[in-house]
Structures are given as structure tokens and as C-alpha cells.
Design an enzyme around this catalytic site. Structure first.
Site, short mmCIF file in Angstrom:
data_model
loop_
_atom_site.label_atom_id
_atom_site.label_comp_id
_atom_site.label_asym_id
_atom_site.label_seq_id
_atom_site.Cartn_x
_atom_site.Cartn_y
_atom_site.Cartn_z
N THR A 68 0.84 -1.20 0.00
CA THR A 68 0.00 0.00 0.00
C THR A 68 0.87 1.24 0.00
O THR A 68 1.95 1.27 0.58
CB THR A 68 -0.91 0.07 1.24
OG1 THR A 68 -0.12 0.04 2.43
CG2 THR A 68 -1.90 -1.08 1.26
N ASN A 88 0.86 4.92 1.37
CA ASN A 88 0.17 5.69 2.40
C ASN A 88 0.18 7.16 2.03
O ASN A 88 1.24 7.74 1.82
CB ASN A 88 0.88 5.52 3.76
CG ASN A 88 0.81 4.09 4.27
OD1 ASN A 88 1.09 3.14 3.53
ND2 ASN A 88 0.42 3.92 5.51
N GLU A 92 -4.41 4.26 3.24
CA GLU A 92 -3.55 3.35 2.49
C GLU A 92 -4.20 2.95 1.18
O GLU A 92 -5.32 2.44 1.18
CB GLU A 92 -3.33 2.05 3.28
CG GLU A 92 -2.60 2.21 4.60
CD GLU A 92 -2.28 0.84 5.18
OE1 GLU A 92 -1.33 0.20 4.71
OE2 GLU A 92 -3.00 0.41 6.10
N1 RBF Z 1 -6.60 -3.41 8.85
C1 RBF Z 1 -7.45 -3.80 9.83
O1 RBF Z 1 -7.06 -3.91 10.98
N2 RBF Z 1 -8.77 -4.04 9.56
C2 RBF Z 1 -9.29 -3.97 8.32
O2 RBF Z 1 -10.48 -4.19 8.14
C3 RBF Z 1 -8.40 -3.62 7.25
N3 RBF Z 1 -8.84 -3.58 5.97
C4 RBF Z 1 -7.97 -3.28 4.97
C5 RBF Z 1 -8.41 -3.30 3.65
C6 RBF Z 1 -7.56 -3.01 2.60
C7 RBF Z 1 -8.07 -3.06 1.19
C8 RBF Z 1 -6.20 -2.68 2.88
C9 RBF Z 1 -5.26 -2.35 1.77
C10 RBF Z 1 -5.75 -2.66 4.18
C11 RBF Z 1 -6.62 -2.95 5.24
N4 RBF Z 1 -6.19 -2.95 6.57
C12 RBF Z 1 -7.04 -3.32 7.57
C13 RBF Z 1 -4.86 -2.40 6.91
C14 RBF Z 1 -3.79 -3.42 7.08
O3 RBF Z 1 -3.81 -3.79 8.41
C15 RBF Z 1 -2.48 -2.73 6.72
O4 RBF Z 1 -2.40 -2.60 5.33
C16 RBF Z 1 -1.28 -3.45 7.26
O5 RBF Z 1 -1.32 -3.43 8.64
C17 RBF Z 1 0.00 -2.79 6.81
O6 RBF Z 1 0.05 -1.46 7.23
MG MG Z 2 1.79 1.01 3.27
#
Ligand code: RBF
Ligand code: MG
Length: 298
Positions: free
Chosen positions: A175, A177, A235
Site C-alpha cells: 500500500t 500511504n 492506504e
Molecule cells: N486493517 C485492519 O485492521 N482491519 C481492516 O479491516 C483492514 N482492511 C484493509 C483493507 C484493505 C483493502 C487494505 C489495503 C488494508 C486494510 N487494513 C485493515 C490495513 C492493514 O492492516 C495494513 O495494510 C497493514 O497493517 C499494513 O500497514
Molecule cells: Mg503502506
């Protein structure tokens, strides 16, 4: 048409009489019991009535998607998460354009504003109540999962900054940011959760002029961060891209739709699984008539 019935089986005959092909009823009981077909076919091609024994939160996602959900707030199958839990779960399994009817079999009033508050961070719009007596409230999933309650698409642009743990690449979902201040005016007031749309590089050496599909999480990553986090992160996962990172460059983002709230998952695998579902849903919406024409025109 597939219907999720979170109310007594009395509704089933009516729903089928009205043309529902496939009704899945949530029946309170020991979780995880197999689906019991009550008619000859469970293939969805013929009228079928099935039961899921357990509460609504245990219904497996593959039983959807549903065009209609009927939710009796007082039904035992609503489960421990209450109306909120049932509506979150229903929202994850609904088709765009689908409807959810919320009512009370005990005849309690269903307060429209209270339901609106409960679904504020879900992809529903409150389209009406079931009559002047407050007997029911009707919710609708916007066509194309368009972001509810705000004019969309939403265009924003931000510089790509280092994430907290740079963990997303390791997870297989890299991702970029966005600097929160750059997009604060556009993201202000949006619920935390998962959005989708298009993205292109605005500047920088890697600028190939290509508009790509994206999913975007606005949130605090509760699956990993327990102390509520220092700040929301924004992100963007650029789909169908395996080039380098975008640090220091600017991304222009067009948000068209909203899929779900940010949730605390039971670990990494569950989160990654759901992110793959998010990406699949975003792809099919962005390839569809409603959004495709925007790709080259914003
Ligand atoms: N992190 C969560 O704790 N809960 C979520 O529901 C969640 N949904 C995400 C959905 C997408 C499409 C993306 C790209 C990330 C999501 N994340 C979510 C963040 C994820 O935890 C994060 O990308 C990693 O921790 C790396 O920073
Ligand atoms: Mg990132």
C-alpha cells in the site's frame, strides 16, 4: 433473487410467493450445523428454502450474495452482536441495489434515526420507513456500492509517505500511504473502512500515465494496533501493479465506492482473506458499466 431471512420462518412462504428463488433462513441453535434443504434443489435455479442453524454472524460469506435481507430485531438468530452485528454481517453479503428491511416482531417501534446511526459506517442508505407507525425501516445498498450520503466520486491527491510498519508489502498487499494532511478535507467525515476507485501518478519518475484500479483503507488497523494508533492512515493498494513504491511522489485518487467498515480480524489470515474479497468486489464494480467510463475521464 436470493434472500437472507433473519426472522421467523413465517416470512419464507410469503417471500417465495413474491418470487424469491432462494431463501436462506437463520435459525437459532448450535452454530455451524449444515444447511438443511427443505426443497429438492439447493442450486439456486429453482425455488429453494434453506436454513442456517446458528446466528447471523456465523453465516458463511459463500452463502451470499443476497438481494434482500429481512431482519427481525427481536429474532434470536440476530445473535450476540445485536442489531449492529447483524447489519454489519448483512452488509458484507449484500448485492449493490439490494434492500434490507428492519422490523420488530414484538411490535416495538423501529426508530429511523437510531438505525441510521447504527449503519452510519456501512454501505447503506436509509431509504424510508415501513410506514408512519414506525413499524420498520428500509435500507438500500447504493448502486455500484457508491459512497453513501456524500456526493461522489471524491477526488483527492496526496504525497506518498512511509507507512507505520511497511508491513503491507510483506503481506502481499503493498500500500501507498497518503499524507493525511494532504487529503484531510476530502476524508474528513468519511467513515473508517474500505473504499475503491481509480488512481494515477501525478508526478515522478515512474509516471507512466496509466490509470489503475485501487482499493483504499482509511483506518487505524485495529487487527494489529491495539492502542488506537497515533493517527488514521490512508492506504492505497494499486491493483495490477508490481512496480516500486511511490515514496515522495503524488498520487491522484478518485474514490467512487465504499465496501465495508474497518474491522478487527481474528489474525492476519482472516484479514488477508477479506482483503482479497475486497479487491475482487472492487474489480468487478470498476469493470462494470457504472464506473468504467470514469476511468479515463477525471
Ligand atoms: N486493517 C485492519 O485492521 N482491519 C481492516 O479491516 C483492514 N482492511 C484493509 C483493507 C484493505 C483493502 C487494505 C489495503 C488494508 C486494510 N487494513 C485493515 C490495513 C492493514 O492492516 C495494513 O495494510 C497493514 O497493517 C499494513 O500497514
Ligand atoms: Mg503502506
Amino acid at each position: 433473487m436470493r434472500v437472507l431471512n433473519i426472522s421467523s420462518s413465517a416470512a419464507v412462504d410469503l417471500l417465495r410467493e413474491k418470487g424469491a428463488l432462494d431463501v436462506l433462513s437463520v435459525v437459532p441453535g448450535e452454530d455451524g450445523a449444515a444447511v438443511a434443504p427443505t426443497s429438492a434443489s439447493t442450486l439456486g435455479n429453482e425455488a429453494a428454502a434453506r436454513s442456517w442453524v446458528g446466528d447471523v454472524e456465523s453465516v458463511p460469506p459463500y452463502m451470499g450474495p443476497f438481494s434482500v435481507a429481512v431482519v427481525d430485531r427481536d429474532w434470536d438468530g440476530v445473535g450476540g452482536g445485536g442489531l449492529r452485528g447483524a447489519l454489519v454481517k448483512a452488509s458484507l453479503m449484500m448485492r449493490p441495489g439490494g434492500h434490507v428491511l428492519v422490523y420488530s416482531s414484538r411490535g416495538s417501534l423501529i426508530d429511523r434515526d437510531a438505525v441510521a446511526t447504527v449503519v452510519r459506517d456501512l454501505c447503506f442508505e436509509v431509504v424510508g420507513d415501513g410506514g408512519a407507525d414506525g413499524g420498520a425501516v428500509l435500507l438500500r445498498v447504493p448502486d455500484g456500492f457508491a459512497v453513501p450520503n456524500v456526493p461522489s466520486p471524491i477526488k483527492m491527491s496526496g504525497e506518498v509517505v512511509a507507512g507505520y510498519g511497511r508491513g503491507s508489502r510483506k503481506l502481499g498487499v503493498p500500500t501507498a500511504n497518503l499524507r493525511p494532511d494532504d487529503v484531510a478535507s476530502e476524508t474528513d467525515g468519511l467513515p473508517l473502512g474500505v473504499y475503491f476507485g481509480f488512481v494515477r501518478l501525478e508526478s515522478g519518475s515512474g509516471n507512466d500515465g496509466v490509470v489503475r484500479k485501487m482499493v483504499m483503507n482509511i483506518g487505524r488497523r485495529p487487527t494489529f494496533v491495539t492502542d488506537n494508533g497515533p493517527e488514521e492512515s490512508i492506504e492505497v493498494h494499486v491493483m495490477d501493479y508490481d512496480g516500486g513504491d511511490f515514496y515522495g511522489e503524488r498520487l491522484a485518487v478518485l474514490v467512487v465506492g465504499f465496501l465495508r467498515p474497518e474491522m478487527k480480524f481474528d489474525g492476519l489470515d482472516a484479514l488477508l482473506n477479506r482483503i482479497q474479497t475486497d479487491i475482487g468486489m472492487a474489480r468487478s464494480q470498476l469493470d462494470g458499466d457504472r464506473w468504467k467510463s470514469l476511468q479515463d475521464d477525471w
